[in-house]
Scaffold this motif. Sequence first.
Motif, PDB file in Angstrom:
ATOM      1  N   MET A  96       0.842  -1.195   0.000  1.00 62.82           N
ATOM      2  CA  MET A  96       0.000   0.000   0.000  1.00 62.82           C
ATOM      3  C   MET A  96       0.875   1.243   0.000  1.00 62.82           C
TER       4      MET A  96
ATOM      5  N   VAL B  52      -5.235   5.837  -0.569  1.00 59.61           N
ATOM      6  CA  VAL B  52      -4.369   4.673  -0.384  1.00 59.61           C
ATOM      7  C   VAL B  52      -4.548   3.731  -1.572  1.00 59.61           C
TER       8      VAL B  52
ATOM      9  N   ILE C 109      -4.175   0.106  -3.293  1.00 58.09           N
ATOM     10  CA  ILE C 109      -4.038  -1.326  -3.037  1.00 58.09           C
ATOM     11  C   ILE C 109      -3.943  -2.027  -4.392  1.00 58.09           C
TER      12      ILE C 109
ATOM     13  N   SER D 170     -13.991   2.967   2.499  1.00 59.87           N
ATOM     14  CA  SER D 170     -13.473   2.387   1.262  1.00 59.87           C
ATOM     15  C   SER D 170     -13.245   3.442   0.187  1.00 59.87           C
TER      16      SER D 170
ATOM     17  N   VAL E 202      -9.689   4.439  -0.628  1.00 61.57           N
ATOM     18  CA  VAL E 202      -8.827   3.405  -1.201  1.00 61.57           C
ATOM     19  C   VAL E 202      -9.008   3.370  -2.716  1.00 61.57           C
TER      20      VAL E 202
END
Length: 453
Positions: free
Chosen positions: A1, A55, A57, A302, A305
């Motif tokens: 990440m 972030v 992923i 979420s 992300v």
Amino acid sequence: MMLLPVTIMDKNLKALILLALVLLLRKFFNTKAGKQASCLLWGLLFLYLLCPYAVIIKRDPAQLSGITAIIFNVALQLEHYTRQSALLIASVIAKPQRFIIAILLVLYIVYKSVKTHLALKESQALGHDTRIQNCLEMFNFRRKITILISPKSHTPLTYGFFRPKILLTPEVLADDELLYYALIHELAHIQLGDVLWNHLRYFTACFFWHNPLIWLALKYMEEDLEIRCDKLVLQKVGDTPDQRRAYCQSLLKLVEQQQPESRIGVSARLHPTLERMKIMKNWQPNLVGVIVLALAMCFSFSAFVIAKAPIPNQVTISVPPEPEIKLKEDQVQILSKAAYAELVRNHIDMNAANITDTATLSAFDRNQYSFDMSSLAGENHSGFTINISNLMSSGPINCRTLIFENNNEIYKGTFSKPTSLKVRADYHSDYSVVIINEAPNSLTYTIKINSYN
């Protein structure tokens, strides 16, 4: 990440989804969850809008299975449409236009704030009043609270954060019960920091004015702040059926006293509505409300992300090496700056650019340029050049270039500085040049693809 800078445009689609979630659940939370429930979701929404980072992923969907694979693939599709929506809005409303309108809205809010501040100067400070002192003692503020009275005002309001001021009307001051509930309500606004909340939502709306739901959010968030304040009032006075009834009656009295007036955006004021009355009657937190709130908050987090699928043959080191070994050394050649300039001077066809583009890629994003050699005015060209220049990024530059001939990869190279390539091409073949940003920062570049004889 890793953290990735994101722009305002990249937040619009997810912001719409979060706004829809809050608007869908707010009534349920206001009656079945704690007094902070709706405001927690509003807070996450505005935190998302104001946070400049997300972030990343990265996962390979092929290595996932079951519900995890479904969720990740949905997230990948959401990122795709997020990017497309950002490009669409940017193509309709240019950045200078968005910035100018945002600044005008900010200036308007500042103007309304100054106007309210000047209006308060015409008010008179109240002397010692036992009724007011009793209400103040219920909160134990360390800050000094100034109580003012103004015959020009039609409703109580609170202004200021570091030096709060509460403006009362003569009608409120003349009614002991109405003064009791109205003053506790305004003091609750101060304890909850609602003046800062109002500043936050209005200034955020200035920069997301192009999002249609943000204006609807302003209205409903204001109502939820008032409902949260109502619940704190009941907590202070004692949450009993008689207190709820008396408090609602005081709200009705204020409705009767109010007259049409312009709204003051940066103040926290009483806005009695039928919805608030119903909530005061039916509010009963339970376990279901807590569970739904927890699920909604997890879903909201979420939004911070960004899902990314790895790019094949992706370089993972932060500082790229010199260009990789070419797949076909006799077909693709790296040119020095002097050699590229010499080629431009000696081949007149180089002066007519086939493709010229200046673009910005977000982290791990790509652009593709496709062309057909046989479409170049019917002339027999020996090849083409690729000149990549003006590389700019807020972090390390990791730019990968792929060249395909008839969908077959003939070259791959990673660069951190301006680069020129000479490609020997076939007259009947199709070509694609793919530029990939393999760094966690946005990358701006200029590319020129030119034919030569």
